[in-house]
Scaffold this motif. Sequence first.
Motif, mmCIF file in Angstrom:
data_model
loop_
_atom_site.group_PDB
_atom_site.id
_atom_site.type_symbol
_atom_site.label_atom_id
_atom_site.label_comp_id
_atom_site.label_asym_id
_atom_site.label_seq_id
_atom_site.Cartn_x
_atom_site.Cartn_y
_atom_site.Cartn_z
ATOM 1 N N ASN A 33 0.802 -1.217 0.000
ATOM 2 C CA ASN A 33 0.000 0.000 0.000
ATOM 3 C C ASN A 33 0.838 1.271 0.000
ATOM 4 N N GLU A 34 1.891 1.309 0.810
ATOM 5 C CA GLU A 34 2.716 2.520 0.903
ATOM 6 C C GLU A 34 3.398 2.828 -0.427
ATOM 7 N N GLU A 35 3.947 1.815 -1.060
ATOM 8 C CA GLU A 35 4.596 2.024 -2.356
ATOM 9 C C GLU A 35 3.564 2.416 -3.411
ATOM 10 N N THR A 41 2.633 9.417 -10.196
ATOM 11 C CA THR A 41 3.736 9.401 -11.154
ATOM 12 C C THR A 41 3.431 8.722 -12.484
ATOM 13 N N ARG A 50 6.497 -5.463 -8.664
ATOM 14 C CA ARG A 50 7.121 -5.325 -7.340
ATOM 15 C C ARG A 50 6.689 -6.468 -6.418
ATOM 16 N N LYS A 60 0.729 4.098 -2.964
ATOM 17 C CA LYS A 60 0.342 5.489 -2.770
ATOM 18 C C LYS A 60 1.446 6.437 -3.225
ATOM 19 N N ARG A 61 2.689 6.025 -3.053
ATOM 20 C CA ARG A 61 3.803 6.865 -3.481
ATOM 21 C C ARG A 61 3.876 6.980 -4.999
ATOM 22 N N LEU A 62 3.501 5.905 -5.698
ATOM 23 C CA LEU A 62 3.607 5.888 -7.160
ATOM 24 C C LEU A 62 2.364 6.436 -7.871
#
Length: 274
Positions: free
Chosen positions: A31-33, A40, A53, A35-37
């Motif tokens: 989830n964290e990755e 982008t 991933r 939301k970060r992507l």
Amino acid sequence: MAAAAASSSAGIVTIIDVDCEKWVVECLGANEEFKRLVPTMPWNTLVDTIMGRLHASGRTLRDVADVLRTAPLDPHVVAAVKACHAVGCDLRILSDANRFFIDAILDHHGLRGYFSEVVTNPSRVDDGSRLRIEPYHDFRAGSHGCWVGTCPPNLCKGQVLDCIRASVVAAAGKRHRLIYLGDGRGDYCPSLRLGPEDFVMPRKGFPVWDLICEDRARLQAEVHPWRDGAEMEKTLLRLVGRVLVEEGGKLPPPLEPLPVSVHDGVPMELRINN
């Protein structure tokens, strides 16, 4: 009569009660990755990237499928699908999810055979057993050219709906009435392409409903909004019964108990629903 069941632009929320991509991401710990992507890249590309991933971290296709089988599905939705199919509706899925996710959910709930077609982003498993998600429209080669401005680059549901309608007309020799269900921004474009004899069922509180409410006069179809599975089942079966009555048919057993009126719907300045 044809009933087109559509999903949100980011998953099959119209069928299940969660966004299937977010459900997989959260359940498998990405989830964290994710939301970060999100800011982008396009959604379709993001899902493919996250699948890569997860594969690199040791997650398998079995893990992804097992998570999808746990996604909540309202029994009212299952009942509506089966009832519509029983009375002869041509049910189709038009989704910005992907084929692997959709098949996993439909197979788990025994619903795949109720839909004559699933149009979505293709998926495949590469030589390394990694799930790949491809775009329906290859936006890397060029834009799909939609003029509405709410479609994602990988899929214009409006163009697909036009193709579905053309194929139905070619096969049946006449134009069938459509009931289109949706919730995402990507469902606004096909809603605009429906005619006055059709129905659109937008889910209240979701992006397609907000877009419709901004300028209801842009739609020709009657609009019938809904909030949850129970309301969706009631509204959809009422509309199916209404079409059968208006076309001179009789209500078959699955629809007999339903109150049917040719004045059903939400008569806004135009004609509405989800």
